[in-house]
Structures are given as structure tokens and as C-alpha cells.
Design a protein around this motif. Structure first.
Motif, mmCIF file in Angstrom:
data_model
loop_
_atom_site.group_PDB
_atom_site.id
_atom_site.type_symbol
_atom_site.label_atom_id
_atom_site.label_comp_id
_atom_site.label_asym_id
_atom_site.label_seq_id
_atom_site.Cartn_x
_atom_site.Cartn_y
_atom_site.Cartn_z
ATOM 1 N N GLU A 60 0.932 -1.194 0.115
ATOM 2 C CA GLU A 60 0.000 -0.110 -0.169
ATOM 3 C C GLU A 60 0.695 1.238 -0.037
ATOM 4 O O GLU A 60 0.415 2.354 -0.152
ATOM 5 N N ALA A 61 2.249 1.173 0.340
ATOM 6 C CA ALA A 61 2.945 2.216 0.267
ATOM 7 C C ALA A 61 4.431 2.110 0.242
ATOM 8 O O ALA A 61 4.848 0.771 0.460
ATOM 9 N N VAL A 62 5.219 2.752 -0.393
ATOM 10 C CA VAL A 62 6.681 2.340 -0.633
ATOM 11 C C VAL A 62 7.736 3.242 0.120
ATOM 12 O O VAL A 62 7.450 4.431 0.089
ATOM 13 N N ILE A 63 8.589 2.727 0.703
ATOM 14 C CA ILE A 63 9.912 3.535 1.290
ATOM 15 C C ILE A 63 11.025 3.055 0.549
ATOM 16 O O ILE A 63 11.361 2.035 0.756
ATOM 17 N N HIS A 64 11.527 3.872 -0.308
ATOM 18 C CA HIS A 64 12.704 3.539 -1.073
ATOM 19 C C HIS A 64 13.893 3.985 -0.405
ATOM 20 O O HIS A 64 14.322 5.197 -0.894
ATOM 21 N N GLY A 65 14.414 3.152 0.028
ATOM 22 C CA GLY A 65 15.622 3.311 0.900
ATOM 23 C C GLY A 65 17.146 2.639 0.248
ATOM 24 O O GLY A 65 18.207 3.106 0.374
ATOM 25 N N GLY A 66 16.752 1.899 -0.580
ATOM 26 C CA GLY A 66 17.902 1.181 -1.388
ATOM 27 C C GLY A 66 18.571 1.841 -2.533
ATOM 28 O O GLY A 66 18.143 2.648 -3.289
ATOM 29 N N ASN A 101 -1.427 2.854 -4.795
ATOM 30 C CA ASN A 101 -0.716 3.408 -3.538
ATOM 31 C C ASN A 101 -0.984 4.911 -3.640
ATOM 32 O O ASN A 101 -0.742 5.845 -4.607
ATOM 33 N N ASP A 102 -1.202 5.635 -2.317
ATOM 34 C CA ASP A 102 -1.251 7.075 -2.384
ATOM 35 C C ASP A 102 0.113 7.745 -1.709
ATOM 36 O O ASP A 102 -0.323 8.883 -1.736
ATOM 37 N N ARG A 103 1.000 6.947 -1.491
ATOM 38 C CA ARG A 103 2.160 7.577 -0.935
ATOM 39 C C ARG A 103 3.565 6.824 -1.158
ATOM 40 O O ARG A 103 3.398 5.600 -1.327
ATOM 41 N N PHE A 104 4.429 7.671 -1.297
ATOM 42 C CA PHE A 104 5.813 7.102 -1.729
ATOM 43 C C PHE A 104 6.987 8.052 -1.064
ATOM 44 O O PHE A 104 6.964 9.278 -1.224
ATOM 45 N N LEU A 105 7.791 7.275 -0.356
ATOM 46 C CA LEU A 105 8.967 8.157 0.402
ATOM 47 C C LEU A 105 10.383 7.710 -0.381
ATOM 48 O O LEU A 105 10.563 6.153 -0.650
ATOM 49 N N PHE A 106 10.877 8.490 -0.491
ATOM 50 C CA PHE A 106 12.418 8.560 -1.146
ATOM 51 C C PHE A 106 13.468 8.940 -0.611
ATOM 52 O O PHE A 106 13.516 10.076 -0.050
ATOM 53 N N THR A 107 14.485 8.091 -0.076
ATOM 54 C CA THR A 107 15.488 8.425 0.763
ATOM 55 C C THR A 107 16.590 9.026 -0.289
ATOM 56 O O THR A 107 17.306 8.113 -0.970
ATOM 57 N N SER A 108 16.725 10.321 -0.268
ATOM 58 C CA SER A 108 17.692 11.088 -1.023
ATOM 59 C C SER A 108 18.801 11.355 -0.351
ATOM 60 O O SER A 108 19.035 10.902 0.974
ATOM 61 N N ALA A 213 3.341 8.981 7.672
ATOM 62 C CA ALA A 213 2.145 9.403 8.123
ATOM 63 C C ALA A 213 1.573 10.399 7.555
ATOM 64 O O ALA A 213 0.490 10.913 7.155
ATOM 65 N N ALA A 214 2.534 11.535 7.226
ATOM 66 C CA ALA A 214 2.042 13.004 6.746
ATOM 67 C C ALA A 214 1.923 12.824 5.245
ATOM 68 O O ALA A 214 1.411 14.049 4.640
ATOM 69 N N ALA A 215 2.447 11.739 4.575
ATOM 70 C CA ALA A 215 2.486 11.934 3.012
ATOM 71 C C ALA A 215 1.190 12.463 2.411
ATOM 72 O O ALA A 215 1.409 13.375 1.489
ATOM 73 N N PRO A 216 -0.219 12.035 2.609
ATOM 74 C CA PRO A 216 -1.022 12.587 1.935
ATOM 75 C C PRO A 216 -1.503 14.237 2.246
ATOM 76 O O PRO A 216 -1.804 14.903 1.381
ATOM 77 N N ALA A 217 -0.975 14.778 3.230
ATOM 78 C CA ALA A 217 -0.862 16.248 3.585
ATOM 79 C C ALA A 217 0.268 17.025 2.990
ATOM 80 O O ALA A 217 0.159 18.124 2.422
ATOM 81 N N PHE A 282 5.850 18.494 8.755
ATOM 82 C CA PHE A 282 5.279 17.090 9.109
ATOM 83 C C PHE A 282 5.820 16.932 10.588
ATOM 84 O O PHE A 282 5.690 15.543 11.146
ATOM 85 N N GLY A 283 6.496 17.940 11.233
ATOM 86 C CA GLY A 283 6.643 17.718 12.769
ATOM 87 C C GLY A 283 7.596 16.934 13.247
ATOM 88 O O GLY A 283 7.659 16.576 14.481
ATOM 89 N N TRP A 284 8.754 16.719 12.159
ATOM 90 C CA TRP A 284 9.720 16.118 12.437
ATOM 91 C C TRP A 284 11.078 16.973 13.124
ATOM 92 O O TRP A 284 11.252 17.846 12.389
ATOM 93 N N ARG A 285 11.629 16.478 14.171
ATOM 94 C CA ARG A 285 12.853 17.246 14.596
ATOM 95 C C ARG A 285 14.056 16.176 15.135
ATOM 96 O O ARG A 285 13.358 15.275 15.922
ATOM 97 N N ALA A 286 15.167 16.149 14.881
ATOM 98 C CA ALA A 286 15.816 15.229 15.173
ATOM 99 C C ALA A 286 16.034 15.247 16.738
ATOM 100 O O ALA A 286 16.161 16.610 17.484
ATOM 101 N N GLU A 287 16.074 14.256 17.557
ATOM 102 C CA GLU A 287 16.332 14.097 19.027
ATOM 103 C C GLU A 287 17.709 14.433 19.393
ATOM 104 O O GLU A 287 17.788 14.981 20.566
#
Length: 325
Positions: A60-66, A101-108, A213-217, A282-287
């Protein structure tokens, strides 16, 4: 959500896969090298394999980290980078769009932002302030060129099919020693880089989880991922000529803590990665950040980042083992 994670046997994948699973996602790992989180062994350059994995696992969703990375330049021809980083990315997003699928993440990578003049040092105005609007983009090697081409391909498919795309340009998070910097080296260099160009692998993984989680927005957008720098843009000129003075303003005890460790602070800082858009959108900040390093030095606790000078990527280990047979 049923997620296809490429690069599942790699440094990021080994951290991200359990994080996704613990958050309720069903993860199917795809990698050229077997691993604890890899169910499909093969290359993303194989269109039939990608389509089969998508269908058989109900993705349903892809995270392309390779990907092939910068150290791989010494081992593979340029065509291999095109096959994996460009064709492989296109295979994945077209299969994802066809599957609905409605979301795709790409590790650039922030590496594609490093032009020849950036590589040579600070600019006329001081340290380069490198957010998502930094340009023009003129990558200096085949790794950066193919990652930028993959980004453009993703934007094209988004425009044509409407699939939501989050492009995550990560700063450094590898555990091994740097292959170009001899001094300072090891933990000292990694600690310094948390000032301006590094994040932990745990923070890189958490960014992917938040972006998923935030991809649709998000729609389609690009994000720089790094530990938040303590500096202001107005300090870039001084950073390029006397970084230690700027660091002292923000962290007055840094020099003393470093001296006790036998470390050295950077005399100059020539570029600063700025991750503020990810926090806004999307509310992310490194810890973990440079302050986390200093806290560990004060308290005698473990450093917030991984350092393993003997680390080798799974594909390199596989090739070495094959040569020994």
C-alpha cells in the motif's frame, strides 16, 4: 499499512524496519542482500521482481531506501548507478501508482546539493546555508547525478498520477570512518558534524516514519534531514572564518569538554544543512544534536551516535565472502 521497504538489509533499513513494525505497519523488505528484515532478495532494477513483490504482498506504500551510494563509485560503473538509482526508482513508483498506492517516500541525499564550489569551501558570504531552496543543483559525481534524476522522475509521476511523494535528503548517518577526512577522524569528526551536516540513524528512521504518516498532507515536497544546527543565518560569515567563536556563544563549555576528551572543535564551518521545513510540514525534529554530544561528555554517558570503523555495507560483505569461496 503494508509497506515495501527497499534497502532493508542496510544500515538505515535495519533500524527503520522494526520501527515501522512496532508502529503497526506490515513491512516487506526488498534488498539485493539477505537480512533479518528482508523477505524479497533482488534488485529494484528488475521491473518484474518489483511488480511481483508489490502484488504478492499487497503493498500500500513504498519507502525506497535502497541505492548505490558514494563509496560504491569505486566498485561499480556509472551504468550500474543509472540502473539502480534511476531505473529502479522509476520501476518502484510506477508500480506503486499502478497499484493505487497513495504515498511514496524516497531516501535521497544532501550530497546532490554539493556543487564543485561548495566542495571547495565557503562562499563569498560565508558558510553555505543549505535548505531545500539552495541551488542551482549541479551534483559533482554519478551518485548525486542519479539521485537528482530520481527525484525529478518522482515529481513527474506525481504530476501525472497524483501519488504523494516525500523526498528526504538525509545528511550523514553512516557509522564507518569518513573516506576523505583524516583529521579529526572517528568519533570527533562525527560529533563535529552534528553541528552542521549529520544526524543519527535513529533520527533518520523516525523522520521516515513521520513522513509516511503525513504524506497525504505533504503532496509532493523535498526535505533536508539533519540535526538542527545551533547557528543563525546571520552567523554564516563568522562561521567561515572563526567557527569556534560562534560555537562558544551557543555552547560556552564546548571547548573545555572537548579538551578533556582530547578532541578538537572545527576551526571553520563551510556549509550548514537546515532541516526546518520537515519540522514545519510534518513535525519532525531530530532528537540528537550537538548539545546531546556535550551532555554525554559532561555526564560521562554514551555518545548519541553510532561509530564503527569496521562497518562495511552488506553488499560489500557479500562480495568479499564470495571472493573467499
Amino acid at each position: 499499512m503494508r509497506v515495501l521497504l527497499t534497502g532493508s538489509s542496510g544500515w538505515l533499513g535495519r533500524t527503520l524496519a522494526p520501527l515501522l513494525a512496532n508502529s503497526g505497519h506490515a513491512v516487506t523488505g526488498l534488498d539485493v542482500v539477505p537480512g533479518a528484515h528482508t523477505q524479497v532478495v533482488g534488485t529494484v532494477a528488475d521491473r518484474a521482481l518489483v511488480e511481483r513483490a508489490m502484488g504478492e504482498h499487497g503493498i500500500e506504500a513504498v519507502i525506497h531506501g535502497g541505492a548505490l551510494h558514494k563509496p560504491d563509485i569505486a566498485r561499480y560503473p556509472r551504468q550500474a548507478f543509472v540502473d539502480v538509482n534511476v531505473t529502479g526508482t522509476l520501476n518502484l513508483i510506477e508500480a506503486a501508482a499502478a497499484a493505487g498506492n497513495d504515498r511514496f517516500l524516497f531516501t535521497s541525499t544532501t550530497s546532490l546539493m554539493v556543487r564543485a564550489d561548495v566542495r571547495q569551501g565557503a562562499g563569498e558570504a560565508g558558510a553555505w546555508w543549505m535548505d531545500e531552496d539552495f541551488g542551482p543543483l549541479e551534483p559533482r559525481n554519478i551518485y548525486g547525478i542519479t539521485k537528482l534524476a530520481a527525484e525529478q522522475a518522482l515529481k513527474l509521476v506525481h504530476r501525472e498520477h497524483g501519488i504523494n511523494v516525500a523526498i528526504l535528503r538525509t545528511g550523514r548517518f553512516f557509522p564507518e570512518d569518513d573516506d576523505t577526512h583524516a583529521s579529526p577522524s572517528g568519533e570527533n569528526l562525527k560529533a563535529n558534524e552534528l553541528l552542521n551536516r549529520r544526524l543519527t540513524v535513529e533520527d533518520a528512521a523516525s523522520a521516515h516514519l513521520a513522513a509516511l504518516a503525513a504524506a497525504p498532507a505533504i503532496g509532493c515536497d523535498t526535505f533536508v534531514l539533519s540535526a538542527p544546527p545551533p547557528f543563525a543565518r546571520e552567523e554564516t560569515e563568522e562561521l567561515a572564518r572563526d567557527a569556534r567563536a560562534v560555537i562558544a556563544r551557543h555552547h560556552p563549555d564546548a571547548a573545555e569538554l572537548y579538551a578533556a576528551k582530547g578532541w578538537v572543535l572545527p576551526a571553520t564551518i563551510e556549509r550548514v544543512y537546515v532541516p526546518s521545513r520537515a519540522e514545519r510540514r510534518f513535525g519532525w525534529r531530530a532528537e540528537s544534536d550537538f548539545g546531546s554530544v556535550l551532555a554525554a561528555l559532561r555526564e560521562g554517558g554514551p555518545l548519541p551516535f553510532a561509530h564503527d570503523p569496521d562497518y562495511t555495507s552488506p553488499i560489500v560483505r557479500q562480495e568479499r565472502e564470495a571472493c573467499m569461496c
